[in-house]
Design a protein around this motif. Structure first.
Motif, PDB file in Angstrom:
ATOM      1  N   UNK A 205       0.798  -1.011  -0.021  1.00 20.66           N
ATOM      2  CA  UNK A 205       0.055   0.293  -0.131  1.00 20.66           C
ATOM      3  C   UNK A 205       0.546   0.918   0.098  1.00 20.66           C
ATOM      4  N   UNK A 206       1.963   1.000  -0.041  1.00 17.59           N
ATOM      5  CA  UNK A 206       2.776   2.392  -0.359  1.00 17.59           C
ATOM      6  C   UNK A 206       2.911   3.506  -1.078  1.00 17.59           C
ATOM      7  N   UNK A 207       2.021   2.758  -2.116  1.00 15.36           N
ATOM      8  CA  UNK A 207       2.525   3.405  -3.819  1.00 15.36           C
ATOM      9  C   UNK A 207       1.051   1.679  -4.172  1.00 15.36           C
ATOM     10  N   UNK A 208       0.841   2.719  -5.718  1.00 14.32           N
ATOM     11  CA  UNK A 208      -0.172   1.199  -6.637  1.00 14.32           C
ATOM     12  C   UNK A 208       0.249   2.495  -7.989  1.00 14.32           C
ATOM     13  N   UNK A 209      -0.437   1.315  -8.872  1.00 18.53           N
ATOM     14  CA  UNK A 209      -0.009   1.052 -10.427  1.00 18.53           C
ATOM     15  C   UNK A 209      -1.441   0.910 -10.739  1.00 18.53           C
ATOM     16  N   UNK A 210      -1.241   1.273 -12.014  1.00 21.21           N
ATOM     17  CA  UNK A 210      -2.393   0.188 -13.199  1.00 21.21           C
ATOM     18  C   UNK A 210      -1.865  -1.326 -13.603  1.00 21.21           C
ATOM     19  N   UNK A 211      -2.852  -1.417 -14.426  1.00 23.23           N
ATOM     20  CA  UNK A 211      -2.364  -2.791 -14.759  1.00 23.23           C
ATOM     21  C   UNK A 211      -1.050  -2.961 -15.441  1.00 23.23           C
ATOM     22  N   UNK A 212      -0.998  -1.366 -16.396  1.00 22.95           N
ATOM     23  CA  UNK A 212       0.398  -1.864 -16.892  1.00 22.95           C
ATOM     24  C   UNK A 212       1.814  -0.985 -15.827  1.00 22.95           C
ATOM     25  N   UNK A 213       1.532  -0.872 -15.138  1.00 18.39           N
ATOM     26  CA  UNK A 213       3.095  -0.230 -13.820  1.00 18.39           C
ATOM     27  C   UNK A 213       2.973   1.234 -13.664  1.00 18.39           C
TER      28      UNK A 213
ATOM     29  N   UNK B 156      -3.193 -14.853 -11.653  1.00 17.82           N
ATOM     30  CA  UNK B 156      -2.614 -16.022 -12.559  1.00 17.82           C
ATOM     31  C   UNK B 156      -1.757 -16.204 -12.360  1.00 17.82           C
ATOM     32  N   UNK B 157      -0.614 -17.047 -12.503  1.00 15.62           N
ATOM     33  CA  UNK B 157       0.875 -17.748 -12.241  1.00 15.62           C
ATOM     34  C   UNK B 157       1.734 -16.452 -12.820  1.00 15.62           C
ATOM     35  N   UNK B 158       1.395 -15.751 -13.351  1.00 19.44           N
ATOM     36  CA  UNK B 158       2.620 -14.671 -14.025  1.00 19.44           C
ATOM     37  C   UNK B 158       2.431 -13.271 -13.112  1.00 19.44           C
ATOM     38  N   UNK B 159       1.014 -14.022 -12.110  1.00 17.86           N
ATOM     39  CA  UNK B 159       0.827 -12.586 -10.888  1.00 17.86           C
ATOM     40  C   UNK B 159       0.195 -11.230 -11.803  1.00 17.86           C
ATOM     41  N   UNK B 160      -0.540 -11.603 -12.953  1.00 14.09           N
ATOM     42  CA  UNK B 160      -1.429 -10.684 -14.305  1.00 14.09           C
ATOM     43  C   UNK B 160      -3.098 -11.038 -13.239  1.00 14.09           C
ATOM     44  N   UNK B 161      -3.685  -9.948 -13.071  1.00 15.90           N
ATOM     45  CA  UNK B 161      -4.971 -10.068 -13.000  1.00 15.90           C
ATOM     46  C   UNK B 161      -6.030 -10.590 -13.752  1.00 15.90           C
ATOM     47  N   UNK B 162      -6.975 -11.309 -13.580  1.00 19.41           N
ATOM     48  CA  UNK B 162      -8.232 -11.890 -13.852  1.00 19.41           C
ATOM     49  C   UNK B 162      -9.973 -11.494 -13.268  1.00 19.41           C
ATOM     50  N   UNK B 163     -10.092  -9.718 -14.113  1.00 20.38           N
ATOM     51  CA  UNK B 163     -11.140 -10.260 -13.001  1.00 20.38           C
ATOM     52  C   UNK B 163     -12.740 -11.057 -13.873  1.00 20.38           C
TER      53      UNK B 163
ATOM     54  N   UNK C 240     -24.515 -10.508 -18.542  1.00 23.84           N
ATOM     55  CA  UNK C 240     -23.286 -11.287 -18.842  1.00 23.84           C
ATOM     56  C   UNK C 240     -21.985 -11.573 -18.218  1.00 23.84           C
ATOM     57  N   UNK C 241     -21.808 -13.131 -17.255  1.00 22.19           N
ATOM     58  CA  UNK C 241     -20.631 -12.766 -16.701  1.00 22.19           C
ATOM     59  C   UNK C 241     -19.629 -12.318 -17.262  1.00 22.19           C
ATOM     60  N   UNK C 242     -18.299 -11.944 -17.304  1.00 21.83           N
ATOM     61  CA  UNK C 242     -17.236 -10.814 -18.213  1.00 21.83           C
ATOM     62  C   UNK C 242     -16.192 -11.498 -17.313  1.00 21.83           C
ATOM     63  N   UNK C 243     -14.899 -11.738 -18.151  1.00 24.96           N
ATOM     64  CA  UNK C 243     -13.540 -11.821 -17.822  1.00 24.96           C
ATOM     65  C   UNK C 243     -13.116 -10.982 -18.265  1.00 24.96           C
ATOM     66  N   UNK C 244     -12.161 -10.203 -17.783  1.00 26.99           N
ATOM     67  CA  UNK C 244     -10.825  -9.050 -18.089  1.00 26.99           C
ATOM     68  C   UNK C 244      -9.599  -9.776 -17.801  1.00 26.99           C
ATOM     69  N   UNK C 245      -8.409 -10.080 -18.864  1.00 25.17           N
ATOM     70  CA  UNK C 245      -7.612 -10.617 -18.013  1.00 25.17           C
ATOM     71  C   UNK C 245      -6.440  -9.783 -19.258  1.00 25.17           C
ATOM     72  N   UNK C 246      -5.362  -9.338 -17.473  1.00 28.03           N
ATOM     73  CA  UNK C 246      -4.704  -8.147 -18.368  1.00 28.03           C
ATOM     74  C   UNK C 246      -3.543  -9.362 -18.824  1.00 28.03           C
ATOM     75  N   UNK C 247      -3.415  -9.120 -20.539  1.00 30.15           N
ATOM     76  CA  UNK C 247      -1.787 -10.420 -21.185  1.00 30.15           C
ATOM     77  C   UNK C 247      -0.521  -9.755 -20.932  1.00 30.15           C
ATOM     78  N   UNK C 248      -0.182  -8.354 -20.415  1.00 32.48           N
ATOM     79  CA  UNK C 248       0.608  -8.134 -20.227  1.00 32.48           C
ATOM     80  C   UNK C 248       1.457  -7.096 -20.916  1.00 32.48           C
ATOM     81  N   UNK C 249       0.021  -6.273 -21.790  1.00 31.45           N
ATOM     82  CA  UNK C 249       0.554  -5.239 -23.061  1.00 31.45           C
ATOM     83  C   UNK C 249      -1.645  -4.988 -23.071  1.00 31.45           C
ATOM     84  N   UNK C 250      -2.316  -5.885 -22.334  1.00 34.77           N
ATOM     85  CA  UNK C 250      -3.671  -4.991 -22.870  1.00 34.77           C
ATOM     86  C   UNK C 250      -4.807  -5.599 -21.827  1.00 34.77           C
TER      87      UNK C 250
END
Length: 480
Positions: A273-281, A315-322, A340-350
């Motif tokens: 919690x000292x600093x915060x980032x979006x999925x892209x860092x 996931x195993x790469x510490x990328x978020x899945x919503x 609609x049940x929907x997933x949003x997965x961060x691929x590393x770039x989008x």
């Protein structure tokens, strides 16, 4: 103006006195109960055939409360809590604590921790365990009209006696009491302590999402706002195996409010919690106050869709899945299909956003688990139940082996039920024999509510409403 303010305070004094009296009347009971019964709750009468905006057996409600269960390998038990009720009144909220013993396949009589003096399932408890095995129960409040509490077990891995803590938070150079929080989500990180996500009403948004940290559950950091956009937010958080803390949240437009919740945002912290980032860092300055910002995952407001938060995993790469539900409106009924049940997965770039499947109510909630082999697994009430278009339904198990591109209905878990099942919650450190916990309840009228759990394969078990002995073997529920 000074006269009006003074008059307003005078008018509030009776209510404030009542709240203070009730605060003292909510005592720690530590009583052994004779069975497992959930609370029935409703919200916002709708004056149509569906009767309420949402309702039913909501002992594991709501999506923004986490977690309801934790597996402790040290004693081979899954500890859990739920919103319970006495046998004579399914609308009276009791905070209940128990465990499933994996060695014996039994449950004990549950502990009645306290009577919350409300019928509101928004006050349901949540649970966490520290490194020494002490059990923490966080008793939430719905807004500011009722108090909140934190209890800790008197002994490690023991549900029979809890002590009410006197938690404080830092405020400048002082420490002030913590006696009110909503939608609590505490996570214990070994070597660091607790990081807790919660909501503070009217601070300044109607529902301001925040976080705080603590080494011991007693002395907490200063409250930090995460976002206060429009009328506020609902958030769902988690912590990954590496200690990455993340939160996803929607927003409530101003002036429409929470029934028009929309958009999806995501934030993460790798330093407690000292600093915060979006999925892209990219670094994010808190709190977020603008609708368009770097934490935005998708602009659903532009599409006219409502968004209901469900789950966040890594996931195993510490990328978020919503995981979340989108719909056309807040009212129950077919006019707002599809849900609609929907997933949003961060691929590393989008963000890769994909539909999974549909159900018939905005509050059809089940959770996602990502297995070690990469399989995604959702257990939830996606199948139509005995009260169609009311919250919940029949429980089903879905899997995806291609990161949400395709989903398979692996198993129908309940069928021919008398009451809708809903709000399936997956334990922290989940064990295959106790993979999800939920409750049932009639969608359109007050009813009894039973508590259920399932294993990883999808077998369903009902906890006993009335126990004759000190322990019991849960009843296997066969498909009709």
């Amino acid at each position: 103006m000074r006269f009006v303010s003074t008059l307003a305070i005078l008018l509030l004094l009776p209510a404030m006195a009542l709240a203070q009296r009730e605060y003292h009347e909510i005592t720690t009971l530590n009583q052994v109960d004779d069975g497992y019964r959930g609370i029935w709750y409703m919200n916002q009468p709708s004056k149509d055939e569906y009767v309420y905006k949402y309702s039913g057996g909501l002992g594991t409600y709501c999506a923004n409360h986490r977690s309801f269960a934790v597996y402790a390998p040290e004693v081979d038990k899954t500890f859990f809590c739920y919103g319970g009720a006495p046998a004579e009144d399914s609308r009276k909220l009791h905070h209940m604590v128990s465990y499933y013993d994996h060695k014996t396949g039994t449950v004990p009589r549950p502990t009645l921790l306290l009577d919350k003096l409300t019928s509101d399932a928004h006050d349901n408890p949540v649970i966490s365990l520290d490194a020494e095995g002490y059990i923490y129960i966080f008793s939430t409040a719905h807004g500011v009209s009722r108090p909140s509490f934190i209890h800790r077990s008197a002994r490690p891995y023991d549900i029979r006696e809890f002590e009410r803590l006197a938690p404080t938070r830092r405020e400048g150079e002082e420490r002030v009491a913590i006696d009110n929080f909503s939608y609590m989500q505490p996570w214990f990180v070994e070597g660091r302590g607790f990081i807790a996500f919660f909501t503070k009403y009217n601070w300044p948004a109607a529902r301001t999402v925040c976080f705080m940290t603590s080494p011991d559950g007693v002395e907490w950091s200063e409250w930090q706002r995460l976002a206060a956009i429009g009328k506020g937010h609902y958030q769902v958080s988690t912590v990954s195996a590496s200690g990455r803390a993340g939160t996803m949240f929607n927003y409530h437009p101003d002036p429409q409010g929470l029934n028009y919740r929309t958009n999806m945002y995501y934030l993460a912290s790798d330093d407690f919690g000292a600093s915060w980032q979006n999925a892209a860092g990219e670094p994010i300055e808190l709190p977020l106050t603008e609708i368009q910002n770097k934490a935005l995952v998708h602009d659903y407001e532009a599409e006219g869709l409502k968004v209901y938060t469900i789950d966040l995993r890594y996931d195993r790469d510490d990328r978020p899945v919503l995981l979340y539900v989108t719909s056309k409106g807040y009212e129950a009924g077919p006019q707002n299909d599809p849900r609609t049940w929907t997933t949003a997965r961060w691929t590393g770039s989008e963000w890769e956003i994909r539909p999974a499947f549909t159900s018939d109510n905005n509050y059809d909630l089940g959770e996602l688990h990502i297995e070690e082999d990469g399989t995604w697994r959702i257990i939830g009430p996606a199948l139509t139940g005995p009260q169609p278009y009311n919250p919940g339904g029949e429980i089903a198990l879905y899997t995806s082996t291609d990161q949400g591109a395709n989903w398979q209905l692996e198993r129908v878990m309940t069928r021919g039920s008398e009451r809708n099942h809903g709000f399936v919650r997956i334990p922290v450190n989940v064990h295959p024999d106790f993979y999800g916990i939920w409750a049932d309840g009639h969608g359109r009228q007050p009813s009894e509510s039973d508590i259920y759990f399932c294993n990883k394969a999808g077998d369903v078990f009902r906890l006993p409403r009335k126990m004759d002995g000190e322990t019991a073997v849960p009843e296997r529920v066969e498909l009709k």
